[in-house]
Design a protein around this motif. Sequence first.
Motif, PDB file in Angstrom:
ATOM      1  N   MET A   1       0.987  -1.215  -0.499  1.00 17.93           N
ATOM      2  CA  MET A   1      -0.037  -0.234  -0.209  1.00 17.93           C
ATOM      3  C   MET A   1       0.537   0.681  -0.083  1.00 17.93           C
ATOM      4  O   MET A   1       1.947   0.943   0.391  1.00 17.93           O
ATOM      5  CB  MET A   1      -1.006  -0.164   0.969  1.00 17.93           C
ATOM      6  N   LYS A   2       0.438   2.020  -0.830  1.00 17.47           N
ATOM      7  CA  LYS A   2       1.432   3.715  -0.654  1.00 17.47           C
ATOM      8  C   LYS A   2       1.007   4.807   0.332  1.00 17.47           C
ATOM      9  O   LYS A   2      -0.805   4.304   0.399  1.00 17.47           O
ATOM     10  CB  LYS A   2       1.262   4.197  -2.579  1.00 17.47           C
ATOM     11  N   SER A   3       1.321   5.433   0.712  1.00 12.02           N
ATOM     12  CA  SER A   3       1.231   6.175   1.601  1.00 12.02           C
ATOM     13  C   SER A   3       1.664   8.036   0.970  1.00 12.02           C
ATOM     14  O   SER A   3       2.927   7.590   0.716  1.00 12.02           O
ATOM     15  CB  SER A   3       1.339   6.301   3.175  1.00 12.02           C
ATOM     16  N   THR A   4       1.408   8.811   1.629  1.00 13.65           N
ATOM     17  CA  THR A   4       1.721  10.138   1.528  1.00 13.65           C
ATOM     18  C   THR A   4       2.130  10.996   2.118  1.00 13.65           C
ATOM     19  O   THR A   4       1.709  10.726   3.454  1.00 13.65           O
ATOM     20  CB  THR A   4       0.270  11.447   0.348  1.00 13.65           C
ATOM     21  N   HIS A   5       3.487  11.245   2.089  1.00 14.79           N
ATOM     22  CA  HIS A   5       3.994  12.184   2.904  1.00 14.79           C
ATOM     23  C   HIS A   5       2.747  13.041   3.267  1.00 14.79           C
ATOM     24  O   HIS A   5       2.665  13.793   2.713  1.00 14.79           O
ATOM     25  CB  HIS A   5       5.709  12.661   3.157  1.00 14.79           C
ATOM     26  N   LEU A   6       2.853  13.371   5.106  1.00 15.49           N
ATOM     27  CA  LEU A   6       1.940  14.556   5.220  1.00 15.49           C
ATOM     28  C   LEU A   6       2.989  15.686   5.889  1.00 15.49           C
ATOM     29  O   LEU A   6       3.551  14.965   6.737  1.00 15.49           O
ATOM     30  CB  LEU A   6       0.483  14.188   6.322  1.00 15.49           C
ATOM     31  N   PRO A   7       3.109  16.402   5.820  1.00 14.58           N
ATOM     32  CA  PRO A   7       3.765  17.615   6.909  1.00 14.58           C
ATOM     33  C   PRO A   7       3.101  17.443   7.644  1.00 14.58           C
ATOM     34  O   PRO A   7       1.895  17.849   7.980  1.00 14.58           O
ATOM     35  CB  PRO A   7       3.890  18.815   5.575  1.00 14.58           C
ATOM     36  N   LEU A   8       3.814  17.383   9.244  1.00 10.87           N
ATOM     37  CA  LEU A   8       3.460  17.582  10.658  1.00 10.87           C
ATOM     38  C   LEU A   8       3.443  18.689  10.867  1.00 10.87           C
ATOM     39  O   LEU A   8       3.579  19.797  10.864  1.00 10.87           O
ATOM     40  CB  LEU A   8       4.331  16.708  11.228  1.00 10.87           C
ATOM     41  N   PRO A   9       2.029  19.085  11.041  1.00  9.94           N
ATOM     42  CA  PRO A   9       1.340  20.299  11.368  1.00  9.94           C
ATOM     43  C   PRO A   9       2.376  20.817  13.285  1.00  9.94           C
ATOM     44  O   PRO A   9       2.356  20.225  13.863  1.00  9.94           O
ATOM     45  CB  PRO A   9       0.043  20.106  12.117  1.00  9.94           C
ATOM     46  N   ILE A  10       2.805  21.651  12.599  1.00 10.79           N
ATOM     47  CA  ILE A  10       3.683  22.606  13.666  1.00 10.79           C
ATOM     48  C   ILE A  10       3.104  22.675  15.989  1.00 10.79           C
ATOM     49  O   ILE A  10       1.345  23.090  15.272  1.00 10.79           O
ATOM     50  CB  ILE A  10       4.617  24.343  13.529  1.00 10.79           C
ATOM     51  N   GLY A  11       3.465  22.354  16.266  1.00 11.60           N
ATOM     52  CA  GLY A  11       2.934  21.489  17.475  1.00 11.60           C
ATOM     53  C   GLY A  11       1.900  21.476  18.063  1.00 11.60           C
ATOM     54  O   GLY A  11       0.946  21.278  18.815  1.00 11.60           O
ATOM     55  N   ILE A  12       1.398  20.542  17.188  1.00 13.44           N
ATOM     56  CA  ILE A  12       0.293  19.598  17.316  1.00 13.44           C
ATOM     57  C   ILE A  12       0.027  18.014  18.281  1.00 13.44           C
ATOM     58  O   ILE A  12      -0.699  18.088  18.642  1.00 13.44           O
ATOM     59  CB  ILE A  12      -0.608  18.901  15.594  1.00 13.44           C
ATOM     60  N   SER A  13       1.082  18.431  18.638  1.00  8.73           N
ATOM     61  CA  SER A  13       1.434  17.578  19.569  1.00  8.73           C
ATOM     62  C   SER A  13       1.013  17.745  21.262  1.00  8.73           C
ATOM     63  O   SER A  13       0.733  16.941  21.741  1.00  8.73           O
ATOM     64  CB  SER A  13       3.021  16.826  19.503  1.00  8.73           C
ATOM     65  N   PHE A  14       1.416  19.263  21.055  1.00  9.11           N
ATOM     66  CA  PHE A  14       1.490  20.103  22.324  1.00  9.11           C
ATOM     67  C   PHE A  14       0.143  20.462  22.470  1.00  9.11           C
ATOM     68  O   PHE A  14      -0.935  20.334  23.626  1.00  9.11           O
ATOM     69  CB  PHE A  14       2.103  20.935  22.449  1.00  9.11           C
ATOM     70  N   TYR A  15      -0.605  20.389  21.713  1.00 11.98           N
ATOM     71  CA  TYR A  15      -2.384  22.264  21.290  1.00 11.98           C
ATOM     72  C   TYR A  15      -3.408  20.772  21.234  1.00 11.98           C
ATOM     73  O   TYR A  15      -4.217  21.113  22.332  1.00 11.98           O
ATOM     74  CB  TYR A  15      -2.511  22.950  20.873  1.00 11.98           C
ATOM     75  N   THR A  16      -3.121  19.045  21.552  1.00 12.87           N
ATOM     76  CA  THR A  16      -3.945  18.284  21.047  1.00 12.87           C
ATOM     77  C   THR A  16      -4.114  17.969  22.619  1.00 12.87           C
ATOM     78  O   THR A  16      -5.028  17.717  22.936  1.00 12.87           O
ATOM     79  CB  THR A  16      -3.374  16.937  20.663  1.00 12.87           C
ATOM     80  N   PHE A  17      -2.501  18.121  23.304  1.00 12.93           N
ATOM     81  CA  PHE A  17      -2.955  17.782  24.395  1.00 12.93           C
ATOM     82  C   PHE A  17      -3.644  18.452  25.695  1.00 12.93           C
ATOM     83  O   PHE A  17      -4.193  18.111  26.439  1.00 12.93           O
ATOM     84  CB  PHE A  17      -1.474  17.308  25.388  1.00 12.93           C
ATOM     85  N   GLN A  18      -3.159  20.043  25.042  1.00  9.60           N
ATOM     86  CA  GLN A  18      -3.982  21.012  25.787  1.00  9.60           C
ATOM     87  C   GLN A  18      -5.576  21.187  25.909  1.00  9.60           C
ATOM     88  O   GLN A  18      -6.069  21.177  26.953  1.00  9.60           O
ATOM     89  CB  GLN A  18      -2.598  22.222  25.524  1.00  9.60           C
ATOM     90  N   THR A  19      -5.879  20.738  24.368  1.00 14.01           N
ATOM     91  CA  THR A  19      -7.417  20.992  24.417  1.00 14.01           C
ATOM     92  C   THR A  19      -8.033  19.295  25.125  1.00 14.01           C
ATOM     93  O   THR A  19      -9.059  19.355  25.620  1.00 14.01           O
ATOM     94  CB  THR A  19      -8.113  21.006  23.080  1.00 14.01           C
ATOM     95  N   ILE A  20      -7.526  18.833  24.739  1.00 15.76           N
ATOM     96  CA  ILE A  20      -7.784  17.439  25.595  1.00 15.76           C
ATOM     97  C   ILE A  20      -8.022  17.269  26.937  1.00 15.76           C
ATOM     98  O   ILE A  20      -9.180  16.707  27.687  1.00 15.76           O
ATOM     99  CB  ILE A  20      -7.314  16.425  24.783  1.00 15.76           C
ATOM    100  N   SER A  21      -6.693  17.529  27.666  1.00 11.50           N
ATOM    101  CA  SER A  21      -6.934  18.307  28.838  1.00 11.50           C
ATOM    102  C   SER A  21      -7.946  19.289  29.836  1.00 11.50           C
ATOM    103  O   SER A  21      -8.374  18.887  30.789  1.00 11.50           O
ATOM    104  CB  SER A  21      -5.411  18.609  29.689  1.00 11.50           C
ATOM    105  N   TYR A  22      -7.988  20.552  28.963  1.00  9.73           N
ATOM    106  CA  TYR A  22      -8.891  21.279  29.917  1.00  9.73           C
ATOM    107  C   TYR A  22     -10.400  20.870  29.122  1.00  9.73           C
ATOM    108  O   TYR A  22     -11.266  20.600  30.499  1.00  9.73           O
ATOM    109  CB  TYR A  22      -9.360  21.728  28.122  1.00  9.73           C
ATOM    110  N   VAL A  23     -10.970  19.427  28.175  1.00 11.71           N
ATOM    111  CA  VAL A  23     -12.486  18.897  28.096  1.00 11.71           C
ATOM    112  C   VAL A  23     -12.047  18.054  29.708  1.00 11.71           C
ATOM    113  O   VAL A  23     -13.305  18.096  30.208  1.00 11.71           O
ATOM    114  CB  VAL A  23     -12.105  18.209  26.548  1.00 11.71           C
ATOM    115  N   ILE A  24     -11.253  17.406  30.026  1.00 17.60           N
ATOM    116  CA  ILE A  24     -11.191  16.223  30.844  1.00 17.60           C
ATOM    117  C   ILE A  24     -11.571  17.062  31.800  1.00 17.60           C
ATOM    118  O   ILE A  24     -12.249  17.041  33.201  1.00 17.60           O
ATOM    119  CB  ILE A  24     -10.302  15.151  30.830  1.00 17.60           C
ATOM    120  N   ASP A  25     -11.170  18.259  32.656  1.00 18.38           N
ATOM    121  CA  ASP A  25     -10.923  18.680  33.788  1.00 18.38           C
ATOM    122  C   ASP A  25     -12.597  19.395  33.864  1.00 18.38           C
ATOM    123  O   ASP A  25     -13.283  19.730  34.910  1.00 18.38           O
ATOM    124  CB  ASP A  25     -10.024  19.938  33.662  1.00 18.38           C
TER     125      ASP A  25
END
Length: 468
Positions: free
Chosen positions: A111-135
């Motif tokens: 199977m072929k996959s297209t290389h996707l540039p990683l959105p800058i900071g996505i690992s950090f702001y994803t954790f921030q929004t998740i923690s907000y909803v959980i809190d």
Amino acid sequence: MVFSSLIFIFLFLPFMIFIYYLSPRFLRNLVLLIGSFVFYAWGEPIYILIMIFSTVFDYVNGLLIEKYKNQKIVTKSIILLSMTVNLGILCFFKYYGFIIANINVIFNLSMKSTHLPLPIGISFYTFQTISYVIDVYRGEVCAQKNIISFGTYVAMFPQLVAGPIVRYKDIIKELSNRKENIRLFGEGIQLFIIGLSKKVLLANNIGILWNSIKGVSPHEISVFSAWTGIIAFTFQIYFDFSGYSDMAIGLGKIFGFHLTKNFNYPYTSKSVTEFWRRWHISLGTWFREYLYIPLGGNRVGRGTQYKNLLIVWFLTGLWHGASWNFIIWGLYFGMFGTIEKIFLLRCLENRSSWIRHIYTMMVVTIGWVFFEFESMYLAIDFIKTMFGWNVSVWMDEKGVYDLYTNLLLFVLLFICSTPFPKNMIYKWRQKCSVVKDIILSFGTIILLVICTAYLVNESYNPFLYFRF
């Protein structure tokens, strides 16, 4: 755009400060939000849409959870939806290629996959929004009604690219009522320049040595060169990331925020467990509060505790990157953390502090080999060279030359990785006079001038955690 670029230091940041302090207080969050969007969109404009979606999505989720807080089925469904969507977006951009590649290997597919540039900071702001909803779900904070304030929390450029991971409950008051003042502004400028100096003068310079050693096959270097190189990388990654964190915290102070401390001299640790309490503190706190404790923490049986520790460390490694070397790196530290919890910490208690420190740094330094080499074959080969299994040459002229020409830098790196400089400055200021404050301020300005000179002529200016 990174903090250690001339465009940021002499164009973007002064403009942001000017507009921010010129604006009335009720508009300052909006100014920060717009400025943060510009900062984020500087390199990859299209990915701003993902951040805006995540911001609006979890803003609405927070309101819905608060509205239906007495209906557990509804609120649990919202939590599940939020985590599924947020982690789904993160996994798609960060792990899509990795998953396809492993499926191809396991099932002998192509199977072929297209290389996707990683959105800058996505690992950090994803954790921030998740923690907000959980809190909000836990009732620890009230849902934010003002979407501009919530957007500022998610997108705030000082902590956007590489953290620290800021929990909503830690800055909720400052989002609506913060007190900017000259003292805090001055502290912020000073901390930013100190962080910049750690990044540009220390991390970048020792990184050049590591790159020259890393670029040679492990079979072609001496044992001495291998150790010199990995020690150089050990210092590089610390001063690179802690310098960036200092810059982020300093920028936060400039705009009236007190962002959480992210490093506390980890290379002075006397155990692997202590090391991870001092390294990337905000990430460790996040995994402890939102994964380890919900899994049972220390309240469950020992077997379950150890299993949960390994789960946390597996995910910690995976969080750092879509590659098996990061997973191995995470499990490697999970193994030592578990062994220490079972018996090793008790054994180390009766040993001298130097023995405990040498043991810790040996484990950490070897761990950085797995972190740095994406190829596990290269990582294993490099470790073999470190212990003389790959080569017959223990020391060569190039290794001696590399150490000799960088000896002063190594001494400086060693000293600056301890609390010694900070303690000396603190004691000096205790006997303080206005003259001493002026001298310190003048010294900070000199550091900025030297950093600027390096950045003007420097072609090597990476940021190692930029890719995470």
